[in-house]
Design an enzyme around this catalytic site. Structure first.
Site, PDB file in Angstrom:
ATOM      1  N   GLY A  46      45.770  -6.926 -17.807  1.00  0.00           N
ATOM      2  CA  GLY A  46      45.479  -5.571 -17.363  1.00  0.00           C
ATOM      3  C   GLY A  46      45.190  -5.568 -15.875  1.00  0.00           C
ATOM      4  O   GLY A  46      44.787  -6.594 -15.315  1.00  0.00           O
ATOM      5  N   GLN A  51      41.828  -2.436  -8.180  1.00  0.00           N
ATOM      6  CA  GLN A  51      42.010  -3.879  -7.976  1.00  0.00           C
ATOM      7  C   GLN A  51      43.106  -4.199  -6.966  1.00  0.00           C
ATOM      8  O   GLN A  51      43.168  -5.314  -6.451  1.00  0.00           O
ATOM      9  CB  GLN A  51      42.333  -4.568  -9.309  1.00  0.00           C
ATOM     10  N   CYS A  99      38.290 -11.548 -15.358  1.00  0.00           N
ATOM     11  CA  CYS A  99      38.761 -10.431 -14.534  1.00  0.00           C
ATOM     12  C   CYS A  99      39.476 -10.988 -13.318  1.00  0.00           C
ATOM     13  O   CYS A  99      38.987 -11.924 -12.684  1.00  0.00           O
ATOM     14  CB  CYS A  99      37.564  -9.588 -14.091  1.00  0.00           C
ATOM     15  N   LEU A 100      40.612 -10.409 -12.979  1.00  0.00           N
ATOM     16  CA  LEU A 100      41.387 -10.876 -11.822  1.00  0.00           C
ATOM     17  C   LEU A 100      40.638 -10.647 -10.508  1.00  0.00           C
ATOM     18  O   LEU A 100      40.989 -11.222  -9.492  1.00  0.00           O
ATOM     19  CB  LEU A 100      42.750 -10.178 -11.777  1.00  0.00           C
ATOM     20  N   HIS A 141      37.705  -2.717 -20.490  1.00  0.00           N
ATOM     21  CA  HIS A 141      37.577  -3.436 -19.218  1.00  0.00           C
ATOM     22  C   HIS A 141      38.268  -2.651 -18.089  1.00  0.00           C
ATOM     23  O   HIS A 141      37.689  -2.446 -17.014  1.00  0.00           O
ATOM     24  CB  HIS A 141      38.194  -4.835 -19.380  1.00  0.00           C
ATOM     25  N   GLU A 142      39.501  -2.216 -18.364  1.00  0.00           N
ATOM     26  CA  GLU A 142      40.260  -1.509 -17.321  1.00  0.00           C
ATOM     27  C   GLU A 142      39.657  -0.130 -17.039  1.00  0.00           C
ATOM     28  O   GLU A 142      39.608   0.315 -15.882  1.00  0.00           O
ATOM     29  CB  GLU A 142      41.735  -1.385 -17.704  1.00  0.00           C
ATOM     30  N   HIS A 145      36.852  -0.290 -14.654  1.00  0.00           N
ATOM     31  CA  HIS A 145      37.254  -0.423 -13.243  1.00  0.00           C
ATOM     32  C   HIS A 145      37.362   0.944 -12.572  1.00  0.00           C
ATOM     33  O   HIS A 145      37.113   1.081 -11.377  1.00  0.00           O
ATOM     34  CB  HIS A 145      38.613  -1.127 -13.137  1.00  0.00           C
TER      35      HIS A 145
HETATM   36 ZN    ZN Z   1      39.045  -6.651 -14.238  1.00  0.00          ZN
END
Ligand code: ZN
Length: 188
Positions: A46, A51, A99-100, A141-142, A145
């Site tokens: 995701g 991000q 998480c990226l 999670h997304e 953000h």
């Molecule tokens: Zn994330």
């Protein structure tokens, strides 16, 4: 299409609420194409607008379930209904999340088992997806953000402290840090 740099925790865009998408135009379509490419290159399941430094309410996701079915799409201006959180003890293995924007780290976090995601797609059509398990976790999670919340913000003791320590050790936690999938190889 291009892979875009991914913002790392500490950059203000990750810690501020994103604004509604007001138009699905060529610029937005190009952004979404880049987000898919960036997510796949990372690789990740995701990726949200903030991000890649764009404070708009949209995210992309791509995840294959246990039956081999691919769930892949974009959610624009989403809303999310969540089932109540279980009060069972946290399972460190099956409930760990990464998480990226906090690359290379993973910590256990309780999420709702089920969600209903409602969003608009690139054709302007309403999409509704009922998700359970890992896909439900991805959506939560997304969605977070878009409200400027990282999973690290939600961690409980002692994981919250461990995450803060990892961020300090890697020199993150300040504006402007990014990494580029396919170019920067981050150590775990
Ligand atoms: Zn994330």
């Amino acid at each position: 299409m291009a892979v875009r740099p991914i913002s790392i925790t500490g950059d203000p865009v990750l810690h501020s609420p994103a604004s509604e998408v007001t138009a699905v135009d060529d610029e937005l379509r190009a952004l979404v194409a880049d987000m898919f490419e960036t997510m796949d290159a990372a690789p990740g399941v995701g990726l949200a607008g903030p991000q890649v430094g764009v404070g708009k309410r949209l995210f992309v996701y791509s995840w294959t379930d246990d039956d081999g079915e691919l769930w892949r799409g974009v959610a624009i201006n989403p809303t999310l209904w969540q089932s109540p959180l279980s009060i069972e003890p946290l399972d460190d293995d099956s409930e760990s999340e990464g998480c990226l924007s906090v690359p290379g780290e993973r910590f256990p976090l309780r999420r709702a088992d089920g969600v209903v995601l409602r969003a608009t797609d690139l054709d302007g059509d309403e999409v509704e997806i009922e998700a359970w398990g890992w896909l439900a976790r991805i959506f939560q999670h997304e969605y977070d953000h878009l409200d400027g919340i990282l999973y690290a913000d939600r961690l409980e003791h002692p994981f919250h402290k461990a995450a803060a320590k990892a961020v300090r050790k890697k020199g993150w936690g300040q504006p402007g840090s990014t990494w580029l999938p396919g170019v920067d190889h981050l150590e775990d």
